[in-house]
Design a protein around this motif. Structure first.
Motif, PDB file in Angstrom:
ATOM      1  N   GLN A  74       0.898  -1.090   0.182  1.00 21.47           N
ATOM      2  CA  GLN A  74       0.349  -0.207   0.282  1.00 21.47           C
ATOM      3  C   GLN A  74       1.610   1.335  -0.232  1.00 21.47           C
ATOM      4  N   LEU A  75       1.774   1.267   1.234  1.00 20.95           N
ATOM      5  CA  LEU A  75       3.211   2.629   0.589  1.00 20.95           C
ATOM      6  C   LEU A  75       3.408   2.853  -0.823  1.00 20.95           C
ATOM      7  N   ALA A  76       4.088   1.318  -1.073  1.00 23.19           N
ATOM      8  CA  ALA A  76       4.753   1.650  -2.161  1.00 23.19           C
ATOM      9  C   ALA A  76       3.555   1.597  -3.379  1.00 23.19           C
ATOM     10  N   GLU A  77       2.348   1.350  -3.575  1.00 21.17           N
ATOM     11  CA  GLU A  77       1.341   1.793  -4.916  1.00 21.17           C
ATOM     12  C   GLU A  77       1.296   3.737  -4.595  1.00 21.17           C
ATOM     13  N   VAL A  78       1.270   4.272  -3.638  1.00 27.93           N
ATOM     14  CA  VAL A  78       0.836   6.205  -3.290  1.00 27.93           C
ATOM     15  C   VAL A  78       2.571   6.753  -3.359  1.00 27.93           C
ATOM     16  N   VAL A  79       3.197   6.377  -2.991  1.00 21.09           N
ATOM     17  CA  VAL A  79       4.828   6.869  -3.310  1.00 21.09           C
ATOM     18  C   VAL A  79       4.702   6.889  -4.998  1.00 21.09           C
ATOM     19  N   SER A  80       4.472   5.173  -5.242  1.00 22.07           N
ATOM     20  CA  SER A  80       4.381   5.425  -7.331  1.00 22.07           C
ATOM     21  C   SER A  80       3.570   6.247  -7.631  1.00 22.07           C
ATOM     22  N   ASN A  81       2.264   6.370  -6.975  1.00 16.95           N
ATOM     23  CA  ASN A  81       1.636   7.324  -7.709  1.00 16.95           C
ATOM     24  C   ASN A  81       1.777   8.821  -7.271  1.00 16.95           C
ATOM     25  N   ALA A  82       2.719   9.067  -6.486  1.00 15.52           N
ATOM     26  CA  ALA A  82       2.392  10.854  -5.941  1.00 15.52           C
ATOM     27  C   ALA A  82       4.169  10.569  -6.888  1.00 15.52           C
ATOM     28  N   LEU A  83       5.082  10.034  -7.175  1.00 17.52           N
ATOM     29  CA  LEU A  83       6.371  10.237  -7.656  1.00 17.52           C
ATOM     30  C   LEU A  83       5.897  11.001  -9.268  1.00 17.52           C
ATOM     31  N   GLY A 111      24.837   7.942  -6.049  1.00 21.52           N
ATOM     32  CA  GLY A 111      24.881   7.359  -4.220  1.00 21.52           C
ATOM     33  C   GLY A 111      24.206   8.640  -4.114  1.00 21.52           C
ATOM     34  N   GLN A 112      24.771   9.984  -4.184  1.00 21.82           N
ATOM     35  CA  GLN A 112      24.392  10.899  -3.057  1.00 21.82           C
ATOM     36  C   GLN A 112      22.793  11.431  -3.228  1.00 21.82           C
ATOM     37  N   PRO A 113      22.729  12.386  -1.765  1.00 21.64           N
ATOM     38  CA  PRO A 113      21.000  12.058  -1.780  1.00 21.64           C
ATOM     39  C   PRO A 113      20.441  13.206  -2.949  1.00 21.64           C
ATOM     40  N   VAL A 114      19.190  13.482  -3.307  1.00 21.68           N
ATOM     41  CA  VAL A 114      19.235  14.652  -4.211  1.00 21.68           C
ATOM     42  C   VAL A 114      17.831  15.076  -3.306  1.00 21.68           C
ATOM     43  N   TRP A 115      16.961  14.287  -2.233  1.00 21.20           N
ATOM     44  CA  TRP A 115      15.850  14.667  -2.195  1.00 21.20           C
ATOM     45  C   TRP A 115      15.094  14.856  -1.168  1.00 21.20           C
ATOM     46  N   SER A 116      15.062  14.633   0.104  1.00 20.80           N
ATOM     47  CA  SER A 116      14.390  13.956   1.310  1.00 20.80           C
ATOM     48  C   SER A 116      13.762  15.293   2.155  1.00 20.80           C
ATOM     49  N   ALA A 117      12.454  14.679   2.468  1.00 14.40           N
ATOM     50  CA  ALA A 117      11.130  15.148   3.318  1.00 14.40           C
ATOM     51  C   ALA A 117      10.984  14.056   3.790  1.00 14.40           C
ATOM     52  N   SER A 118       9.861  15.151   5.032  1.00  8.87           N
ATOM     53  CA  SER A 118       9.325  14.091   5.513  1.00  8.87           C
ATOM     54  C   SER A 118       7.726  14.623   6.274  1.00  8.87           C
ATOM     55  N   ALA A 119       6.742  13.990   5.996  1.00  9.22           N
ATOM     56  CA  ALA A 119       5.062  14.780   6.426  1.00  9.22           C
ATOM     57  C   ALA A 119       4.732  13.921   7.274  1.00  9.22           C
ATOM     58  N   GLU A 120       3.709  14.902   7.820  1.00  9.82           N
ATOM     59  CA  GLU A 120       2.182  14.643   8.833  1.00  9.82           C
ATOM     60  C   GLU A 120       1.315  14.647   8.616  1.00  9.82           C
ATOM     61  N   THR A 121       0.533  13.419   9.130  1.00  9.79           N
ATOM     62  CA  THR A 121      -1.317  14.359   9.415  1.00  9.79           C
ATOM     63  C   THR A 121      -1.819  13.058  10.098  1.00  9.79           C
ATOM     64  N   GLY A 122      -2.898  13.576  10.630  1.00  9.35           N
ATOM     65  CA  GLY A 122      -3.544  12.996  11.632  1.00  9.35           C
ATOM     66  C   GLY A 122      -4.292  11.772  11.234  1.00  9.35           C
ATOM     67  N   ALA A 138      -5.666   9.481   4.889  1.00 11.35           N
ATOM     68  CA  ALA A 138      -4.117  10.231   5.310  1.00 11.35           C
ATOM     69  C   ALA A 138      -3.066   9.356   4.684  1.00 11.35           C
ATOM     70  N   LEU A 139      -2.459   8.623   4.509  1.00 12.29           N
ATOM     71  CA  LEU A 139      -1.035   8.488   3.494  1.00 12.29           C
ATOM     72  C   LEU A 139      -0.984   8.895   2.809  1.00 12.29           C
ATOM     73  N   ARG A 140      -2.153   8.981   1.570  1.00 10.52           N
ATOM     74  CA  ARG A 140      -1.875  10.032   0.623  1.00 10.52           C
ATOM     75  C   ARG A 140      -1.235  11.401   0.933  1.00 10.52           C
ATOM     76  N   GLU A 141      -2.079  11.924   1.519  1.00  5.29           N
ATOM     77  CA  GLU A 141      -2.484  13.293   1.842  1.00  5.29           C
ATOM     78  C   GLU A 141      -0.393  13.667   2.655  1.00  5.29           C
ATOM     79  N   ALA A 142      -0.858  12.259   3.460  1.00  8.00           N
ATOM     80  CA  ALA A 142       1.293  12.630   3.845  1.00  8.00           C
ATOM     81  C   ALA A 142       2.131  12.582   3.101  1.00  8.00           C
ATOM     82  N   VAL A 143       2.196  11.361   1.507  1.00  7.62           N
ATOM     83  CA  VAL A 143       3.294  11.435   0.442  1.00  7.62           C
ATOM     84  C   VAL A 143       3.203  13.019   0.192  1.00  7.62           C
ATOM     85  N   GLU A 144       2.024  13.244  -0.607  1.00  9.30           N
ATOM     86  CA  GLU A 144       1.537  14.504  -1.358  1.00  9.30           C
ATOM     87  C   GLU A 144       2.687  15.241  -0.291  1.00  9.30           C
ATOM     88  N   LYS A 145       2.411  15.524   1.157  1.00  7.87           N
ATOM     89  CA  LYS A 145       3.153  16.526   1.233  1.00  7.87           C
ATOM     90  C   LYS A 145       4.427  16.505   1.651  1.00  7.87           C
TER      91      LYS A 145
END
Length: 202
Positions: free
Chosen positions: A77-86, A165-176, A187-194
């Motif tokens: 489920q997490l892989a699908e949401v991240v793949s869609n956002a990318l 191998g260098q980092p290009v992007w790193s970000a985190s987000a949270e939602t209730g 909520a999972l889709r919202e956090a990944v989008e953020k």
């Protein structure tokens, strides 16, 4: 007498200033540059070139593994949401043996936060007519602060340049977190989008 003596000392001092300077300016020539200097390029002396994010077109999971799931959401489920956002950002998953442009990792966790809410309550209204005239008002206000524990979903997404191998992007987000399974998927889709909202940086 003192005046004449002072004038004589002043004249002698001015006369001493007219004498030649005993110090002579001289300089030695710089030694020649070593022969290898012409072929050596010091990258640290120059600022890093800006990263061209437009050259990243496809991606694959870091180490060929899907992100770790949790009791709240499984790995697929997490892989699908991240793949869609990318995919919305023009990054396509690579399913063959070609080398990808980016390597992606993601993780998901649930955390507890403390949230404070303040309410102001007033007590003791008075009003009416008395011998001093009409009087209306409220004579006491007490702030009441309540503290709640809330559950939040925290998602982190990391992108790495596959070649260096260098980092290009790193970000985190949270939602209730609240509601049933459908609301948690939102909520999972919202956090990944953020987390990916500012990618690629302008």
């Amino acid at each position: 007498m003192n005046r004449r003596l002072g004038l004589i000392v002043l004249c002698l001092g001015l006369g001493a200033c007219q004498s030649s300077n005993p110090y002579v300016a001289s300089a030695k020539p710089l030694p020649p540059a070593p022969p290898q200097a012409a072929n050596t390029f010091d990258r640290s002396a120059y600022p890093a070139a800006p990263r061209d994010y437009s050259r990243y077109r496809n991606w694959a999971w870091l180490n060929g593994q899907l992100p770790n799931g949790s009791a709240w959401a499984d790995s697929a489920q997490l892989a699908e949401v991240v793949s869609n956002a990318l995919d919305q950002r023009g990054l396509r998953p690579l399913h063959d043996t070609r080398a990808p442009d980016l390597l992606v990792s993601a993780d998901l966790r649930q955390e507890t936060r403390l949230q404070q809410v303040q309410d102001d309550y007033g007590y003791g209204a008075y009003g009416g007519y008395n011998r001093y005239g009409n009087g209306y008002g409220m004579y006491n206000s007490v702030p009441i602060v309540r503290t709640y524990q809330i559950q939040v979903l925290v998602v982190r997404v990391n992108l790495f340049d596959a070649a260096s191998g260098q980092p290009v992007w790193s970000a985190s987000a949270e939602t209730g977190l609240k509601g049933g399974e459908l609301e948690r998927g939102d909520a999972l889709r919202e956090a990944v989008e953020k987390a990916l909202a500012a990618y690629p940086p302008s």
